[in-house]
Design an enzyme around this catalytic site. Structure first.
Site, short mmCIF file in Angstrom:
data_model
loop_
_atom_site.label_atom_id
_atom_site.label_comp_id
_atom_site.label_asym_id
_atom_site.label_seq_id
_atom_site.Cartn_x
_atom_site.Cartn_y
_atom_site.Cartn_z
N LYS A 43 1.01 4.02 -2.94
CA LYS A 43 0.57 5.55 -2.54
C LYS A 43 1.60 6.48 -2.80
CE LYS A 43 -3.66 5.03 -1.21
NZ LYS A 43 -4.61 5.80 -2.03
N TYR B 30 0.73 -1.18 -0.09
CA TYR B 30 -0.13 -0.17 -0.06
C TYR B 30 1.00 1.26 0.15
CZ TYR B 30 -3.61 3.14 2.16
OH TYR B 30 -4.36 4.08 1.95
P1 NAI Z 1 -13.22 2.90 1.65
O1 NAI Z 1 -12.98 1.49 1.62
O2 NAI Z 1 -14.60 3.37 2.48
O3 NAI Z 1 -13.28 3.30 0.24
C1 NAI Z 1 -12.70 2.75 -1.11
C2 NAI Z 1 -13.51 2.48 -2.02
O4 NAI Z 1 -12.94 2.31 -3.26
C3 NAI Z 1 -14.78 1.57 -1.81
O5 NAI Z 1 -16.06 2.23 -1.88
C4 NAI Z 1 -14.31 0.55 -2.62
O6 NAI Z 1 -15.45 -0.25 -3.16
C5 NAI Z 1 -13.70 1.41 -3.99
N1 NAI Z 1 -12.85 0.66 -4.70
C6 NAI Z 1 -11.99 -0.60 -4.41
N2 NAI Z 1 -11.46 -1.13 -5.41
C7 NAI Z 1 -11.96 -0.60 -6.45
C8 NAI Z 1 -11.78 -0.67 -8.08
N3 NAI Z 1 -10.99 -1.51 -8.32
N4 NAI Z 1 -12.44 0.14 -8.68
C9 NAI Z 1 -13.29 1.09 -8.46
N5 NAI Z 1 -13.71 1.35 -6.94
C10 NAI Z 1 -12.76 0.47 -6.13
O7 NAI Z 1 -12.27 3.50 1.93
P2 NAI Z 1 -11.78 5.13 2.29
O8 NAI Z 1 -11.11 5.33 3.71
O9 NAI Z 1 -12.94 5.85 2.09
O10 NAI Z 1 -10.51 5.17 1.24
C11 NAI Z 1 -10.74 6.23 0.06
C12 NAI Z 1 -9.25 6.35 -0.26
O11 NAI Z 1 -8.48 7.12 0.83
C13 NAI Z 1 -8.51 5.26 -0.57
O12 NAI Z 1 -7.68 5.50 -2.00
C14 NAI Z 1 -7.64 5.00 0.62
O13 NAI Z 1 -6.25 4.28 0.39
C15 NAI Z 1 -7.33 6.51 1.03
N6 NAI Z 1 -6.76 6.67 2.47
C16 NAI Z 1 -7.89 6.33 3.52
C17 NAI Z 1 -7.39 6.65 4.71
C18 NAI Z 1 -8.26 6.81 5.79
O14 NAI Z 1 -7.74 7.07 7.06
N7 NAI Z 1 -9.24 6.14 5.66
C19 NAI Z 1 -5.94 7.16 4.93
C20 NAI Z 1 -5.00 7.08 3.89
C21 NAI Z 1 -5.55 7.11 2.67
#
Ligand code: NAI
Length: 302
Positions: free
Chosen positions: A170, A166
């Site tokens: 990133k 990851y």
């Molecule tokens: P989340 O799991 O709720 O959202 C990620 C979304 O991406 C999900 O709805 C999932 O279905 C979708 N997804 C996954 N693979 C996919 C694909 N191949 N094609 C289309 N959609 C796909 O998690 P969150 O926290 O909202 O994450 C959003 C972004 O923020 C991610 O990139 C995550 O790595 C990043 N992030 C989040 C942090 C946090 O504290 N929540 C910290 C640092 C980064």
């Protein structure tokens, strides 16, 4: 204070079926953008999939009077990303903002991690962003306007146990942003990174409840809106969580010319403190700054 307004703008948000992406899509629509809500609708580890997550958010946007369309495609599928861009162009005639937010986790210590889990995480985060940007880039160049947001992470910037795949993915997005911001500048394309911290399903087991309570995902959205707005900066890494915003930089120390020769390695070791001295830090405008500094100091030394 000028209002950040997206009236007449078209945005694509990937991974917008839940978590941070959903709120970003809602906020963009609330401020006038027509939004493509993309989400594969799978589990945190990327398994499974259903278009209903994206469709539900589209319904929410429409219920509030906004315009949106759903896509259940995976960002790992370049042809599907091309089709999605075409769909947005056919419906709304332009694409102004890309929010590359889709992501998954496959955490394990590096010793125990399968290469398949490493590759999949790179594929979703890095290649997923590349696919969408590649599909939309010619249209942004042609209209001389574009805003692109990569979602990076503190793990990429600073590391975190169990997240080598990851973190690598990133940080790769930061590298992508550095060069795309240079290449897009003359065509009005601005590219930035957002490093969020938020209580979502991705972090629910990782942080204590009292901390998660502070980390409402909506507190990240204002940073996103600035980074894809008309007055967005370019080439910024914005850290955002709990209503606090900070910037991360890739810096270079002034360094020291130690020359070459048989004992140069020992001179590097002896000069380590001066080489590491951050009082002359800079944020290079592009990669050539490193070579200029090296050759400049070598020439000054004679
Ligand atoms: P989340 O799991 O709720 O959202 C990620 C979304 O991406 C999900 O709805 C999932 O279905 C979708 N997804 C996954 N693979 C996919 C694909 N191949 N094609 C289309 N959609 C796909 O998690 P969150 O926290 O909202 O994450 C959003 C972004 O923020 C991610 O990139 C995550 O790595 C990043 N992030 C989040 C942090 C946090 O504290 N929540 C910290 C640092 C980064």
């Amino acid at each position: 204070m000028s209002q950040i307004d997206f009236t007449g703008r078209v945005a694509i948000v990937t991974g917008a079926g839940g978590g941070l992406g959903r709120l970003q899509a809602l906020a963009l629509a609330e401020r006038g953008a027509k939004v493509v809500v993309n989400d594969l609708g799978g589990a945190v580890d990327g398994s499974g999939g259903s278009a209903t997550a994206a469709e539900r958010v589209v319904e929410e946007i429409r219920a509030r009077g906004g315009q949106a369309m759903a896509s259940g495609a995976s960002v790992t599928d370049f042809e599907a990303m091309q089709a999605l861009v075409q769909q947005a162009l056919d419906a709304w005639g332009r694409i102004d903002a890309l929010v590359c937010n889709a992501g998954i986790l496959r955490d394990k210590s590096f010793a125990k991690m399968d290469l398949a889990d490493f590759r999949l995480v790179l594929d979703v985060h890095l290649m997923g962003a590349v696919h969408l940007v590649k599909a939309a880039w010619p249209h942004m160049v042609a209209q001389k306007y574009g805003r692109i947001l990569m979602t990076t992470s503190s793990t990429g910037l600073y590391g975190n146990f169990g997240q080598s795949n990851y973190g690598a993915a990133k940080m790769a997005l930061v590298g992508l942003m550095q060069t795309l911001s240079i290449e897009g500048a003359r065509d009005g394309i601005r590219v930035n990174c957002l490093a969020p911290t938020a209580a979502t399903r991705m972090t629910e087991g990782l942080l204590p409840p009292a901390v998660l309570e502070r980390l409402q995902p909506g507190a990240v959205t204002p940073g996103l809106l600035h980074l894809v707005g008309d007055d967005a900066p370019t080439r910024a890494i914005l850290c955002a969580g709990a209503g606090t915003f900070a910037r991360a930089y890739i810096t270079m120390t002034g360094g020291l010319h130690v020359g070459s020769g048989p004992d140069a390695a020992e001179r590097v070791a002896d000069a380590w403190d001066r080489i590491s001295d951050r009082s002359g830090d800079s944020v290079p405008d592009d990669g050539s700054a490193q070579g200029r500094n090296e050759v400049g100091q070598a020439m000054a030394a004679g």
